[in-house]
Design an enzyme around this catalytic site. Structure first.
Site, PDB file in Angstrom:
ATOM      1  N   SER C 108     -37.118  -5.953 -21.995  1.00 10.82           N
ATOM      2  CA  SER C 108     -36.367  -5.113 -23.215  1.00 10.82           C
ATOM      3  C   SER C 108     -37.272  -4.498 -24.117  1.00 10.82           C
ATOM      4  O   SER C 108     -36.905  -3.112 -24.614  1.00 10.82           O
ATOM      5  CB  SER C 108     -35.170  -5.963 -23.787  1.00 10.82           C
ATOM      6  OG  SER C 108     -34.125  -6.374 -22.869  1.00 10.82           O
ATOM      7  N   ASP C 130     -38.387 -19.436 -23.799  1.00 16.14           N
ATOM      8  CA  ASP C 130     -39.381 -20.059 -23.018  1.00 16.14           C
ATOM      9  C   ASP C 130     -40.592 -20.063 -24.077  1.00 16.14           C
ATOM     10  O   ASP C 130     -41.631 -20.854 -23.978  1.00 16.14           O
ATOM     11  CB  ASP C 130     -39.846 -19.216 -21.779  1.00 16.14           C
ATOM     12  CG  ASP C 130     -39.081 -19.305 -20.614  1.00 16.14           C
ATOM     13  OD1 ASP C 130     -38.219 -20.163 -20.684  1.00 16.14           O
ATOM     14  OD2 ASP C 130     -39.456 -18.592 -19.681  1.00 16.14           O
ATOM     15  N   GLY C 173     -39.334 -22.640 -17.859  1.00 14.33           N
ATOM     16  CA  GLY C 173     -40.681 -22.307 -18.083  1.00 14.33           C
ATOM     17  C   GLY C 173     -41.550 -21.808 -17.066  1.00 14.33           C
ATOM     18  O   GLY C 173     -42.224 -22.702 -16.191  1.00 14.33           O
ATOM     19  N   ARG C 174     -41.211 -20.584 -16.532  1.00 15.48           N
ATOM     20  CA  ARG C 174     -41.883 -19.945 -15.417  1.00 15.48           C
ATOM     21  C   ARG C 174     -43.269 -19.555 -15.262  1.00 15.48           C
ATOM     22  O   ARG C 174     -44.119 -20.284 -14.460  1.00 15.48           O
ATOM     23  CB  ARG C 174     -41.171 -18.684 -14.944  1.00 15.48           C
ATOM     24  CG  ARG C 174     -41.352 -18.572 -13.384  1.00 15.48           C
ATOM     25  CD  ARG C 174     -40.251 -17.515 -12.765  1.00 15.48           C
ATOM     26  NE  ARG C 174     -38.825 -17.817 -13.092  1.00 15.48           N
ATOM     27  CZ  ARG C 174     -37.905 -17.302 -12.733  1.00 15.48           C
ATOM     28  NH1 ARG C 174     -38.005 -16.111 -12.156  1.00 15.48           N
ATOM     29  NH2 ARG C 174     -36.679 -17.714 -13.102  1.00 15.48           N
ATOM     30  N   GLU C 225     -40.221 -25.192 -14.483  1.00 14.44           N
ATOM     31  CA  GLU C 225     -39.870 -24.477 -13.274  1.00 14.44           C
ATOM     32  C   GLU C 225     -41.083 -23.826 -12.428  1.00 14.44           C
ATOM     33  O   GLU C 225     -41.359 -23.699 -11.370  1.00 14.44           O
ATOM     34  CB  GLU C 225     -38.634 -23.558 -13.317  1.00 14.44           C
ATOM     35  CG  GLU C 225     -39.031 -22.609 -14.173  1.00 14.44           C
ATOM     36  CD  GLU C 225     -37.961 -21.608 -14.516  1.00 14.44           C
ATOM     37  OE1 GLU C 225     -37.083 -21.508 -13.401  1.00 14.44           O
ATOM     38  OE2 GLU C 225     -37.762 -21.008 -15.398  1.00 14.44           O
ATOM     39  N   GLN C 277     -29.576 -25.166 -20.920  1.00 12.38           N
ATOM     40  CA  GLN C 277     -30.533 -24.959 -22.042  1.00 12.38           C
ATOM     41  C   GLN C 277     -30.381 -23.659 -22.996  1.00 12.38           C
ATOM     42  O   GLN C 277     -30.771 -23.739 -23.741  1.00 12.38           O
ATOM     43  CB  GLN C 277     -31.882 -24.772 -21.255  1.00 12.38           C
ATOM     44  CG  GLN C 277     -32.468 -25.894 -20.698  1.00 12.38           C
ATOM     45  CD  GLN C 277     -33.726 -25.698 -19.644  1.00 12.38           C
ATOM     46  OE1 GLN C 277     -34.935 -25.846 -19.959  1.00 12.38           O
ATOM     47  NE2 GLN C 277     -33.393 -25.385 -18.410  1.00 12.38           N
ATOM     48  N   ARG C 278     -29.847 -22.834 -22.401  1.00 11.69           N
ATOM     49  CA  ARG C 278     -29.686 -21.448 -23.057  1.00 11.69           C
ATOM     50  C   ARG C 278     -28.223 -21.355 -23.736  1.00 11.69           C
ATOM     51  O   ARG C 278     -28.117 -20.288 -24.563  1.00 11.69           O
ATOM     52  CB  ARG C 278     -30.081 -20.374 -22.344  1.00 11.69           C
ATOM     53  CG  ARG C 278     -29.263 -20.018 -21.151  1.00 11.69           C
ATOM     54  CD  ARG C 278     -29.887 -18.861 -20.199  1.00 11.69           C
ATOM     55  NE  ARG C 278     -30.737 -18.074 -21.001  1.00 11.69           N
ATOM     56  CZ  ARG C 278     -32.056 -17.549 -20.737  1.00 11.69           C
ATOM     57  NH1 ARG C 278     -32.310 -18.100 -19.563  1.00 11.69           N
ATOM     58  NH2 ARG C 278     -32.588 -16.850 -21.627  1.00 11.69           N
TER      59      ARG C 278
END
Lengths: 352, 352, 352, 352
Positions: C108, C130, C173-174, C225, C277-278
């Site tokens: 964004s 994250d 957490g990618r 993740e 989590q969000r």
């Protein structure tokens, strides 16, 4: 289009919004419009209201308080000294209301009963955090209050144990000790003091001392605000010591803590839970119970059955006449299973 | 000195420690010593145990899990292929145990029933998160599971609404949909899919689309893990797509989310609550219920009444023969008040 | 009257409403009206908005999600294949907006940067659960995500210990392992697997076995993740086994649990925290941080300072050019204090 | 074998057990044994201690309080009137302790500083819920206290709004208003009264009235226990009205509520959070911060660096001499960003 009114009266309780939401959802399905009066009977007297569309009730299920506002003392039959009942009738007629659903405690339901007698159709939904309403086995908000008090006891436990202290928690319950007994059982209290069982400080101190001798120099005491010694009023007199406002300058919890410290030599501290018990998001249990009440009230309205209060009896939602609700408190049975269970695991009620 | 044994079997449930604590506290008052076997029946077979003194149970009331450990599959009559029942008898006799209290689910209680038949005195305390045990109106741990699932739904609501998504929550309930119905009611679900009421995706998608047309482009679906379409097995076959482990590679929740996204065009996401439902601190309600069970089991032991399971019936703790407990699931009544209440406020069960 | 726009883009994060509320409150004090676009850039492209009066922001501080709605993928420069930037400009001009505040993640903000370059004044507020945004020391929503993951670990602990299991928790957490490291530290994990430190299953299994030998036959593993073995892609390929959607059919957490069970013989279970989590109410910390960001963005708007992103650096809210924000992930420093602290108390990162 | 002692002194704070756990885990890795003294300095004086093996610290990370017990007032240099320092030295020598880690507030650290001067090697870990210790940027327990106060404000909000009341929450902070400012920001307070900024009731009442005129007939006020009017002592005198114990018979919160009700005509209620702020499970943030402190103290012990206190400065754990810690409170900067942020969104500090 059919139309029904609703108002919430008396102290707020977690679950009020769940009742309103279920009532509106059920009535909407029958194409019955719901009008919400603002701030309890005051809104009915003064004609302050809002239409409860779907948007108004969106997202309110988990929220504490009441979107309608409430009022503790307003009574159409004695509204700042005047009988304003006719204003209520006029507003109800102008809006084309078939009936009004009142969600409230004993006081609000007594007013509703008078309204019914004088010709204004009403349906009641019982509300009291204290769970002491005679006609119903359980009221919404009570499970939440017990949960909050139990969480408080969990917190006080760590301080009590770390500091070797007596921690006293004063919870609601002026006439009945339901919250105290349930949270005391759930929170591992060592003594529970309730209005139904007069206590002596000597017995409570003996329990504290017995624990200390067994290697546990800390204790947790739950006190209902209406707990009393056999002498009753004497306690309050000693407590307030010249004050004119006993509620404000240290209640029964403070009295118990102060005296226990003197009698046992252990540091004692009081926490008064107060308003924290009635605010915030209702538990899952209370949301379901409140929704069931709201649906049942809607069914009565749909079927044009007025003058009734929805109640929980033996696990079933049913209804009884409003006029039968008031005047009697539902005390904790002093020989019932809850109290016996508490005694069975060594909890003292301060009576021996 | 009189002595009683205790073990916990099967999956853990919030409240196990509260049962143990109440049992020990009540028996201690009668000077009866309690021996705890480690890890369910395994400890009884292998003679692994500990004496449960006061210190051992101090502070365990608010804790999840079981201080004794548990085991899901061990069975003395078929212990890694061998019948080890005589070892159990030998250990019980060596310790001078009058009886053993087994806190467990249908499987553990069935084993206890066989032990009783073969002469080892036992007392049962029913345990299942799913609340689907035939003999008792409610099991401890269930209220906690419903609370956790409801809290999860509260969280998913904000994401669903912000993103215009369908959020699917898969909860426990292989044979009965109690958790799904209760949490769905408390968490404001739009559809609830349970084993008792076969669903069609078409009906669920219709509900989602109907909401979108009413200006609510998001929906919340609660799915019990045992929910199924009228075709039943077909669903599972489609889901696992060549896998040999349906539980692991996406269950019914994933299936519903994937198909709803295809059918409605709305982004759909699944959350599988899994083990989060059974861990952690029990609610106040479950702590009290579990304590009552523990006390009631202690009373049976004190009175030397064996071969019974303590149960909750119409709000009262009583007991029934262990042998009558098994074999029947207690389903959610499809025409009962809970389901009717849910339908009354517009919740779909995917069956129309 | 001066006017400013605001939109929220990308995945929702706890604290979005706190940013909006603080922004509006601060600008209201300067008599600047705030226009909120619906559903991220989509509302700017399509001209869907609402005026954010005081009533609109009342009570939103503790609520998750975003009252404005969001959108994950919409981009004015490639809006379903078309460049719709001019529509954005047209809507901004028609409303008389001085600038638009974009609360969003890297994607964004990159769009905002392009808007600025092409002449549409914008101000950025960074958002990512994250916590891996290069330009800022901490993002709101992260503390809440860590809290939720920690609470999940507390719950899994009791099951792990009662059942002698390996419990694996997969968290977000990618590209960076912040949530995994923080929640692993706070939740008492035995191993933490993050993208920054490639792990081998052998090292993780060794940790589990070492604990078992020390009398602790259970372990807690937190997996980001994006965690990976030194071979990287291989893991994913093995995991998905013929599937076309690795995210859906068991991610890295499932892989780790399945393999650990095979390697250690201990039952292993995975829980994927996912959307839990969000969602939901932000922590006090996140509400304060988000409010500070909102106020700082308002100050930039008041002073007509555009093209900047507000950031937290060394405890102070300041700002940097939007164009400097993107393209770089902020990884967990593998030799930093957090990782060293974790290692110091025996937590394995699976790399030795 | 090397050996180190540890004790916890002063009021309990969430995170004490996390410090102890991290300290022991880090020292165990170096084969250094840890001896825990019971109940603060009292245990050191009287030689009451326990060896902190792995089992002793298992599962304590999420628990409030301190497994070692604490004591508020004991001082070896004036122990019930006697100087018992030599007993401390004797016990330390008998146990072969290289040093003692003291986890405590200003008082406990001042005693530690005297011990160091007189030759007993000590290391300090700072502790205060109030977050007002001069030498460190943040203390553990503070984030938890802020979270609890914020949750209380969330609950009071629904009652305030439903009843059109002024709800006053009194929080800790005798000398500095950190908890009040942070929870007030996070909980959406309308006014925050702290020791650093003397308030007038007129200014607070003006804020309440201004809100009522804007259609919000309810307000939330957070009061630090040390808040004061410009006249200071006068307030306390009026409050206690003939009592000798101002703390017990209604503190500053009660005073503010009583006076505001008289001045605004709105019902006003006070809640004193008290001990609820310091008990219970620490937040994830506090568990991490406390663990970092514990590890850093262990590093000092390993390196035989004594006479230092571990502190947090600019996000980094470092250390400073114990003797530099005391005597100065760290106030909330009255022109700092937090206060300015609060003012920027319309929060009154009662000073204008």
């Amino acid at each position: 289009m059919r139309r029904v009114g609703v108002l919430t009266g008396g102290g707020d309780a977690p679950g009020l919004n769940a009742v309103i939401r279920a009532l509106v959802k059920r009535l909407q399905a029958e194409k019955i419009e719901v009008i919400g009066f603002r701030n309890g009977y005051k809104g009915l007297v003064q004609g302050e209201f809002q239409v409860l569309h779907g948007q108004a009730i969106s997202g309110i299920l988990p929220r504490g308080g009441t979107i309608l506002g409430t009022s503790n003392r307003d009574n159409p039959f004695n509204f700042h000294g005047e009988d304003r009942f006719e204003d209520c009738v006029r507003h109800a007629e102008a809006l084309g209301l078939e009936c009004i659903v009142v969600i409230g405690g004993e006081g609000s339901l007594a007013v509703a009963s008078m309204c019914v007698e004088r010709g204004l159709p009403m349906i009641g939904v019982p509300k009291t955090i204290d769970n002491d309403l005679h006609a119903t086995d359980q009221t919404f908000g009570y499970d939440t209050a017990v949960s909050i008090a139990t969480e408080a006891l969990d917190r006080l436990h760590t301080t009590a144990e770390s500091h070797h202290r007596v921690m006293v928690l004063e919870v609601m319950g002026r006439y009945a000790g339901w919250i105290a007994v349930a949270s005391g059982l759930a929170g591992g209290a060592d003594a529970i003091l309730i209005p139904e069982i007069p206590f002596t400080l000597e017995a409570v101190a003996a329990k504290v001392n017995q624990r200390r001798e067994a290697g546990k120099p800390f204790s947790i005491i739950v006190v209902a605000e209406g707990a009393r010694t056999p002498e009753g009023e004497l306690v309050v007199k000693q407590t307030v010591a010249g004050s004119h406002d006993p509620k404000r300058l240290g209640g029964i919890g403070q009295y118990v803590a102060t005296r226990l410290e003197a009698m046992t030599g252990l540091e004692s501290r009081v926490t008064v839970l107060g308003h924290l018990q009635r605010g915030g998001s209702p538990t899952a249990y209370d949301r379901i119970l409140a929704s069931r009440y709201g649906i049942a009230a809607a069914e009565l309205a749909i079927n044009r059955t007025y003058g009734e209060v929805v109640v929980l009896q033996n696990g079933i939602i049913t209804h009884v006449p409003i006029k039968d609700v008031g005047g009697k408190v539902r005390p904790v049975p002093v020989d019932g299973e809850l109290v016996r269970a508490a005694r069975a695991i060594g909890i003292s009620f301060g009576d021996a």
